[in-house]
Scaffold this motif. Sequence first.
Motif, PDB file in Angstrom:
ATOM      1  N   ARG A  31     -28.746 -44.738  10.165  1.00  0.00           N
ATOM      2  CA  ARG A  31     -28.849 -44.021   8.886  1.00  0.00           C
ATOM      3  C   ARG A  31     -27.645 -44.306   7.997  1.00  0.00           C
ATOM      4  NH1 ARG A  31     -30.981 -39.953  12.247  1.00  0.00           N
ATOM      5  NH2 ARG A  31     -28.952 -38.988  12.530  1.00  0.00           N
ATOM      6  N   ILE A  32     -26.459 -44.257   8.572  1.00  0.00           N
ATOM      7  CA  ILE A  32     -25.234 -44.483   7.797  1.00  0.00           C
ATOM      8  C   ILE A  32     -25.201 -45.915   7.273  1.00  0.00           C
ATOM      9  CG2 ILE A  32     -22.715 -44.616   7.972  1.00  0.00           C
ATOM     10  CD1 ILE A  32     -22.940 -42.236   9.982  1.00  0.00           C
ATOM     11  N   TYR A  33     -25.567 -46.871   8.110  1.00  0.00           N
ATOM     12  CA  TYR A  33     -25.559 -48.280   7.733  1.00  0.00           C
ATOM     13  C   TYR A  33     -26.537 -48.557   6.599  1.00  0.00           C
ATOM     14  CZ  TYR A  33     -26.043 -53.343   8.161  1.00  0.00           C
ATOM     15  OH  TYR A  33     -26.093 -54.687   7.899  1.00  0.00           O
ATOM     16  N   GLN A  34     -27.743 -48.023   6.706  1.00  0.00           N
ATOM     17  CA  GLN A  34     -28.783 -48.325   5.727  1.00  0.00           C
ATOM     18  C   GLN A  34     -28.545 -47.657   4.375  1.00  0.00           C
ATOM     19  OE1 GLN A  34     -32.439 -47.251   7.713  1.00  0.00           O
ATOM     20  NE2 GLN A  34     -32.616 -49.273   8.653  1.00  0.00           N
ATOM     21  N   ARG A  35     -27.799 -46.573   4.328  1.00  0.00           N
ATOM     22  CA  ARG A  35     -27.578 -45.869   3.058  1.00  0.00           C
ATOM     23  C   ARG A  35     -26.374 -46.390   2.286  1.00  0.00           C
ATOM     24  NH1 ARG A  35     -29.908 -40.082   3.762  1.00  0.00           N
ATOM     25  NH2 ARG A  35     -31.353 -40.505   5.431  1.00  0.00           N
ATOM     26  N   ALA A  36     -25.656 -47.335   2.854  1.00  0.00           N
ATOM     27  CA  ALA A  36     -24.429 -47.834   2.226  1.00  0.00           C
ATOM     28  C   ALA A  36     -24.735 -48.766   1.056  1.00  0.00           C
ATOM     29  CB  ALA A  36     -23.571 -48.550   3.264  1.00  0.00           C
ATOM     30  N   LYS A  37     -23.867 -48.729   0.070  1.00  0.00           N
ATOM     31  CA  LYS A  37     -23.947 -49.600  -1.105  1.00  0.00           C
ATOM     32  C   LYS A  37     -22.565 -50.202  -1.351  1.00  0.00           C
ATOM     33  CE  LYS A  37     -28.082 -48.161  -2.758  1.00  0.00           C
ATOM     34  NZ  LYS A  37     -29.027 -48.394  -1.738  1.00  0.00           N
ATOM     35  N   LEU A  38     -22.547 -51.444  -1.815  1.00  0.00           N
ATOM     36  CA  LEU A  38     -21.292 -52.111  -2.138  1.00  0.00           C
ATOM     37  C   LEU A  38     -20.772 -51.549  -3.455  1.00  0.00           C
ATOM     38  CD1 LEU A  38     -19.281 -54.323  -1.333  1.00  0.00           C
ATOM     39  CD2 LEU A  38     -20.656 -55.921  -2.673  1.00  0.00           C
ATOM     40  N   HIS A  39     -19.519 -51.124  -3.453  1.00  0.00           N
ATOM     41  CA  HIS A  39     -18.870 -50.603  -4.657  1.00  0.00           C
ATOM     42  C   HIS A  39     -17.500 -51.254  -4.753  1.00  0.00           C
ATOM     43  CE1 HIS A  39     -18.180 -47.824  -7.912  1.00  0.00           C
ATOM     44  NE2 HIS A  39     -16.995 -47.589  -7.414  1.00  0.00           N
ATOM     45  N   GLY A  40     -17.379 -52.209  -5.648  1.00  0.00           N
ATOM     46  CA  GLY A  40     -16.123 -52.952  -5.726  1.00  0.00           C
ATOM     47  C   GLY A  40     -15.963 -53.801  -4.481  1.00  0.00           C
ATOM     48  N   GLU A  41     -14.870 -53.588  -3.767  1.00  0.00           N
ATOM     49  CA  GLU A  41     -14.612 -54.344  -2.550  1.00  0.00           C
ATOM     50  C   GLU A  41     -14.848 -53.528  -1.287  1.00  0.00           C
ATOM     51  OE1 GLU A  41     -10.833 -56.290  -2.604  1.00  0.00           O
ATOM     52  OE2 GLU A  41     -11.117 -57.011  -4.641  1.00  0.00           O
ATOM     53  N   GLN A  42     -15.457 -52.364  -1.427  1.00  0.00           N
ATOM     54  CA  GLN A  42     -15.726 -51.549  -0.241  1.00  0.00           C
ATOM     55  C   GLN A  42     -17.155 -51.034  -0.256  1.00  0.00           C
ATOM     56  OE1 GLN A  42     -13.326 -48.082   0.207  1.00  0.00           O
ATOM     57  NE2 GLN A  42     -14.173 -47.018  -1.532  1.00  0.00           N
ATOM     58  N   MET A  43     -17.584 -50.580   0.898  1.00  0.00           N
ATOM     59  CA  MET A  43     -18.911 -49.997   1.035  1.00  0.00           C
ATOM     60  C   MET A  43     -18.771 -48.478   0.922  1.00  0.00           C
ATOM     61  SD  MET A  43     -20.769 -52.658   1.469  1.00  0.00           S
ATOM     62  CE  MET A  43     -22.358 -52.049   1.977  1.00  0.00           C
ATOM     63  N   VAL A  44     -19.694 -47.863   0.197  1.00  0.00           N
ATOM     64  CA  VAL A  44     -19.724 -46.414   0.043  1.00  0.00           C
ATOM     65  C   VAL A  44     -21.071 -45.950   0.588  1.00  0.00           C
ATOM     66  CG1 VAL A  44     -19.660 -44.502  -1.585  1.00  0.00           C
ATOM     67  CG2 VAL A  44     -18.253 -46.518  -1.988  1.00  0.00           C
ATOM     68  N   THR A  45     -21.048 -44.914   1.414  1.00  0.00           N
ATOM     69  CA  THR A  45     -22.286 -44.455   2.023  1.00  0.00           C
ATOM     70  C   THR A  45     -22.373 -42.938   2.046  1.00  0.00           C
ATOM     71  OG1 THR A  45     -23.730 -44.704   3.962  1.00  0.00           O
ATOM     72  CG2 THR A  45     -21.393 -44.444   4.393  1.00  0.00           C
ATOM     73  N   VAL A  46     -23.591 -42.453   2.049  1.00  0.00           N
ATOM     74  CA  VAL A  46     -23.867 -41.027   2.161  1.00  0.00           C
ATOM     75  C   VAL A  46     -24.108 -40.729   3.635  1.00  0.00           C
ATOM     76  CG1 VAL A  46     -25.480 -39.198   1.562  1.00  0.00           C
ATOM     77  CG2 VAL A  46     -24.830 -40.899  -0.147  1.00  0.00           C
ATOM     78  N   VAL A  47     -23.397 -39.735   4.162  1.00  0.00           N
ATOM     79  CA  VAL A  47     -23.548 -39.328   5.558  1.00  0.00           C
ATOM     80  C   VAL A  47     -24.181 -37.941   5.567  1.00  0.00           C
ATOM     81  CG1 VAL A  47     -22.364 -38.886   7.737  1.00  0.00           C
ATOM     82  CG2 VAL A  47     -21.504 -40.659   6.192  1.00  0.00           C
ATOM     83  N   LEU A  48     -25.319 -37.818   6.251  1.00  0.00           N
ATOM     84  CA  LEU A  48     -25.991 -36.519   6.337  1.00  0.00           C
ATOM     85  C   LEU A  48     -25.049 -35.481   6.934  1.00  0.00           C
ATOM     86  CD1 LEU A  48     -29.519 -37.574   7.647  1.00  0.00           C
ATOM     87  CD2 LEU A  48     -28.823 -37.112   5.293  1.00  0.00           C
TER      88      LEU A  48
END
Length: 176
Positions: free
Chosen positions: A127-144
């Motif tokens: 879930r954490i992996y699939q919800r991540a989006k690239l933002h600049g040079e890092q990945m940002v993700t939503v964690v339930l």
Amino acid sequence: MHGATLREIEKKLPDPHEEVVDILGKIVFKVLINQFPREIFSEEVVFGNPSTYVHRTMTGVAHIQTVVPVDADGEFDLSFSGTKITMTTDGPPQSARPALIGMTIDQHNRIGGLSYENGDHQEMCRRIYQRAKLHGEQMVTVVLSTDMVRILDTLKRGDTGSWQNLFRDILGDGGA
């Protein structure tokens, strides 16, 4: 709309009516955020935005298993009755807001690898992996919220393991 009846007002609203709630929600969110002077932020601030302010959808994954036998002529026998369908939710029920975390691309790739390792962490990492989006040079993700509680509790207890150590690296001192 002042002085109009409810039916007259409803005729003027877009269909579906929930769109009005979403538009008002977006306006209120922008108004609240713009109350802060831009000068107080030394870095770029990232906010998660809901796709809707009205809860009306269900997310699920369907796993379909079937066997299609062939008849005496070698054609598919379409009168079979061997279909089995199971539906599961995308995550556990939530009673709190999700968390937003940032990580390096390498850490994100490691979470993706952990989603294929056997263990009770597999679905959480997926879930954490699939919800991540690239933002600049890092990945940002939503964690339930339920996943975040589990991560933080595990780190507080000092548990070690591949996923625990990875989240310890991602969250730093704030995770323990």
